[in-house]
Scaffold this motif. Structure first.
Motif, PDB file in Angstrom:
ATOM      1  N   UNK A 179       1.017  -0.858  -0.077  1.00  0.00           N
ATOM      2  CA  UNK A 179      -0.025  -0.273   0.138  1.00  0.00           C
ATOM      3  C   UNK A 179       0.809   1.061   0.168  1.00  0.00           C
ATOM      4  N   UNK A 180       2.220   1.143   1.214  1.00  0.00           N
ATOM      5  CA  UNK A 180       3.127   2.924   1.163  1.00  0.00           C
ATOM      6  C   UNK A 180       3.684   2.909  -0.913  1.00  0.00           C
ATOM      7  N   UNK A 181       4.036   2.024  -0.380  1.00  0.00           N
ATOM      8  CA  UNK A 181       5.159   1.578  -1.287  1.00  0.00           C
ATOM      9  C   UNK A 181       4.317   2.051  -2.897  1.00  0.00           C
ATOM     10  N   UNK A 182       3.103   1.449  -3.584  1.00  0.00           N
ATOM     11  CA  UNK A 182       2.588   1.612  -4.513  1.00  0.00           C
ATOM     12  C   UNK A 182       1.540   2.312  -4.762  1.00  0.00           C
ATOM     13  N   UNK A 186       4.190   6.843  -4.300  1.00  0.00           N
ATOM     14  CA  UNK A 186       4.894   7.413  -5.798  1.00  0.00           C
ATOM     15  C   UNK A 186       3.603   8.942  -5.764  1.00  0.00           C
ATOM     16  N   UNK A 187       2.726   9.102  -4.708  1.00  0.00           N
ATOM     17  CA  UNK A 187       1.933  10.135  -5.266  1.00  0.00           C
ATOM     18  C   UNK A 187       2.340  11.074  -4.132  1.00  0.00           C
ATOM     19  N   UNK A 188       3.178  11.052  -2.608  1.00  0.00           N
ATOM     20  CA  UNK A 188       4.017  11.616  -2.339  1.00  0.00           C
ATOM     21  C   UNK A 188       4.754  12.308  -3.205  1.00  0.00           C
ATOM     22  N   UNK A 195       6.331  12.667 -11.350  1.00  0.00           N
ATOM     23  CA  UNK A 195       5.787  11.670 -11.103  1.00  0.00           C
ATOM     24  C   UNK A 195       6.190  10.216 -11.064  1.00  0.00           C
ATOM     25  N   UNK A 196       6.827  10.213 -12.333  1.00  0.00           N
ATOM     26  CA  UNK A 196       7.163   9.301 -13.387  1.00  0.00           C
ATOM     27  C   UNK A 196       8.366   8.440 -12.249  1.00  0.00           C
ATOM     28  N   UNK A 197       9.413   9.694 -12.093  1.00  0.00           N
ATOM     29  CA  UNK A 197      10.811   8.731 -11.200  1.00  0.00           C
ATOM     30  C   UNK A 197      10.155   8.124 -10.150  1.00  0.00           C
TER      31      UNK A 197
END
Ligand code: SAM
Length: 244
Positions: A179-182, A186-188, A195-197
């Motif tokens: 949940x955190x990683x995916x 990326x959102x934070x 965003x892509x990075x």
């Protein structure tokens, strides 16, 4: 001579675009656990005899500086990376680490940085006592070539220490982690950088081989006594191997 592929160039451009925020995001998004992992990887080295150290995919030189921090400071560290902006940041950071050591009347390490791909190191055979690569091998397109290059530049009897993200196995822990990683990460990260990075980060961790497969790749490249140590419930792992 290795020719950079389209994927290599995309990865290089991506790291170039996030260099300025790389350290902040690394420490912020990992809640500083990345520092503990690098410290643990460097602790595995015997720094008592001032070994020569090669840090591949050195980025902003966090491992190189940690090596100096844990040593008497007299040793030589060579950092290799193919992203010029990262190397520039590495030079600024190591210069200030050396200046701080000098002010504290401690002996400083000597640092050299080389702009080159891990797949083809412009370095002579049998040069180093240790090779490190932290959160780098996952990004290297031709991992087999890079591992063979590490074997080539390491002295007989020397060691490679590879720190990399891995996939936790515990099902309960894995759910929260995914949940955190995916989603959260990326959102934070997207608020601070492209965003892509930081979408690339979880994707590349998913694509990275499992422990057994990666250890087999290390053996095929020429490393022996290959072992793995999971860190923080298997979010990251340290792989070690020796050169016969
Ligand atoms: C996630 S950063 C890790 C940096 C540093 N080792 C650390 O612990 O923070 C990955 C680094 O690998 C470099 N890199 C990726 N692919 C590479 C390759 N094929 N050859 C050399 N450097 C590469 C990038 O430029 C980037 O600096």
């Amino acid at each position: 001579m290795y020719k950079l592929t389209k994927e290599n160039k995309q990865i290089r451009d991506m790291f170039s675009s996030i260099t300025g925020k790389y350290d902040f995001l690394n420490h912020f998004l990992s809640m500083n656990i990345d520092k503990i992992w690098r410290r643990a990887a460097v602790k595995m080295m015997d720094l008592s005899k001032d070994p020569s150290v090669l840090d591949v995919a050195t980025g902003t030189a966090d491992v190189a500086i940690e090596v100096m921090r844990q040593s008497k400071g007299k040793l030589r560290v060579v950092g290799v990376d193919f992203t010029q902006a990262m190397l520039k940041a590495a030079i600024v950071k190591t210069d200030s680490a050396v200046a701080a050591a000098n002010r504290g009347k401690k002996r400083a390490a000597s640092f050299d940085f080389v702009n080159a791909p891990a797949e083809s190191l412009p370095l002579k055979d049998d040069l180093f006592d240790y090779c490190t690569i932290a959160f780098g091998i996952r990004n290297v397109i031709d991992k087999n070539a890079a591992l063979r290059e590490m074997v080539r530049v390491l002295k007989p009897g020397s060691e490679v220490i590879i720190l990399e993200f891995s996939k936790p196995k515990n099902i309960v822990f894995k759910t929260g982690y995914n949940l955190y990683f995916f989603h959260v990460l990326p959102a934070v990260a997207g608020m601070f950088s492209k965003k892509g990075a930081y979408k690339y980060l979880p994707d590349s961790v998913q694509k990275f081989p499992g422990d057994k497969e990666f250890m087999r790749m290390m053996q095929d490249a020429g490393f022996c006594e290959v072992k793995v140590k999971p860190l923080s419930f298997g979010i990251a792992s340290i792989y070690r191997g020796k050169v016969a």
